[in-house]
Motif scaffolding. Structure first.
Motif, PDB file in Angstrom:
ATOM      1  N   PHE A  99      27.430   0.509  43.513  1.00  0.00           N
ATOM      2  CA  PHE A  99      28.445   0.155  44.499  1.00  0.00           C
ATOM      3  C   PHE A  99      28.417  -1.349  44.792  1.00  0.00           C
ATOM      4  O   PHE A  99      29.458  -2.016  44.775  1.00  0.00           O
ATOM      5  CB  PHE A  99      28.214   0.942  45.790  1.00  0.00           C
ATOM      6  N   TYR A 114      35.302   7.180  43.953  1.00  0.00           N
ATOM      7  CA  TYR A 114      35.032   5.743  43.877  1.00  0.00           C
ATOM      8  C   TYR A 114      35.316   5.208  42.472  1.00  0.00           C
ATOM      9  O   TYR A 114      35.863   4.117  42.319  1.00  0.00           O
ATOM     10  CB  TYR A 114      33.579   5.457  44.257  1.00  0.00           C
ATOM     11  N   THR A 122      36.041   4.177  50.310  1.00  0.00           N
ATOM     12  CA  THR A 122      34.730   4.821  50.164  1.00  0.00           C
ATOM     13  C   THR A 122      34.187   5.251  51.519  1.00  0.00           C
ATOM     14  O   THR A 122      33.656   6.358  51.671  1.00  0.00           O
ATOM     15  CB  THR A 122      33.731   3.874  49.481  1.00  0.00           C
ATOM     16  N   ASP A 132      31.551   9.803  44.791  1.00  0.00           N
ATOM     17  CA  ASP A 132      31.316   8.940  43.636  1.00  0.00           C
ATOM     18  C   ASP A 132      32.431   9.068  42.592  1.00  0.00           C
ATOM     19  O   ASP A 132      32.803   8.089  41.938  1.00  0.00           O
ATOM     20  CB  ASP A 132      29.950   9.216  43.005  1.00  0.00           C
ATOM     21  N   SER A 181      36.269   8.202  52.692  1.00  0.00           N
ATOM     22  CA  SER A 181      35.938   9.385  51.890  1.00  0.00           C
ATOM     23  C   SER A 181      34.601   9.974  52.307  1.00  0.00           C
ATOM     24  O   SER A 181      34.441  11.200  52.377  1.00  0.00           O
ATOM     25  CB  SER A 181      35.900   9.016  50.405  1.00  0.00           C
ATOM     26  N   PRO A 183      38.287  -0.394  47.647  1.00  0.00           N
ATOM     27  CA  PRO A 183      36.999   0.251  47.330  1.00  0.00           C
ATOM     28  C   PRO A 183      36.082   0.419  48.525  1.00  0.00           C
ATOM     29  O   PRO A 183      35.384   1.439  48.626  1.00  0.00           O
ATOM     30  CB  PRO A 183      36.385  -0.693  46.281  1.00  0.00           C
TER      31      PRO A 183
END
Length: 248
Positions: free
Chosen positions: A138, A51, A120, A48, A123, A116
């Motif tokens: 999100f 992000y 994400t 997070d 990750s 994004p």
């Protein structure tokens, strides 16, 4: 209209600039969190937090990278004669313009959400889903990125139609999108009107996407309304420009 859209989508899928930009962004999205693993270790990084950093930095991708696509996908068709063939095909110029705008918008949206979404996902895999971002946040931020990508695409499309050379289009668009914030800030120091204009522009509001959770209802409404009005305004303006333009 349907055939025009299919034709433009086919050209977009075969466009080298679109493919190249997409692959570069995907590679960056995969490599950046991987480098973080080697530097900090996967246990110390939360998805997070990464992000949030992505959303802040993605603003540059949102504004600048589609400028390259506008030059190669839109303007180049004027210089190589493709647009002349399309304009003489019997389809109305309004349909031609909106079909190209819709497909270019689609391409700009894809480019704008790669970082994004892919970063994400990468990750989450690297960091074993440690501290995943809130699903609602999100989804909201991705939808707003798509909305603002469409708004910026409508602006880029107008300039790509005016300047039929890909080099001039790319140079001018990058110049405008890089300097707009600074120029408006300087003008706002002298004229109050420019404060209002800038605060209610997609250029300013795109920075607020990251703060969507802290906004009041009226602020969220403004965040939605302004890009929609921008898309419609520049879409109509682009049609008038294209109707008056002599296609060679």
């Amino acid at each position: 209209m349907g055939n025009l859209l299919k034709s433009e989508l086919f050209k977009l899928s075969k466009d080298r600039s679109f493919r190249t930009l997409t692959l570069i962004l995907i590679a960056v999205a995969v490599l950046i969190p991987l480098i973080s693993v080697f530097i900090d270790g996967s246990e110390l990084i939360r998805v997070d937090e990464l992000y949030s950093n992505i959303i802040g930095r993605n603003n540059y991708v949102l504004k600048l990278v589609p400028c390259l696509l506008a030059g190669y996908f839109i303007s180049s068709e004027y210089s190589i004669g493709t647009m002349k063939s399309i304009a003489s095909s019997g389809n109305s110029r309004i349909r031609i313009y909106f079909s190209k705008l819709m497909v270019f918008t689609f391409g700009a949206i894809i480019i704008s959400v790669i970082l994004p979404i892919v970063m994400t996902g990468a990750s989450a895999t690297y960091f074993q889903f440690n501290g995943m971002p809130d699903l609602k946040y999100f989804v909201q931020t991705i939808l707003f990125i798509m909305l603002y990508a469409a708004a910026f695409a409508s602006i880029m499309m107008v300039f790509a139609t005016i300047f039929t050379d890909s080099g001039k289009t790319i140079g001018l668009l990058l110049f405008i999108f890089l300097l707009f914030d600074g120029v408006m800030f300087a003008l706002s120091l002298k004229y109050t009107l420019f404060v209002y204009i800038y605060n209610n522009s997609v250029f300013k509001l795109s920075y607020d996407i990251i703060n969507i959770n802290a906004m009041q209802s009226i602020e969220v409404f403004q965040l939605v309304l302004i890009p929609i009005l921008t898309y419609l305004t520049f879409g109509i303006l682009g049609v008038f420009v294209f109707l008056k333009k002599e296609v060679k």
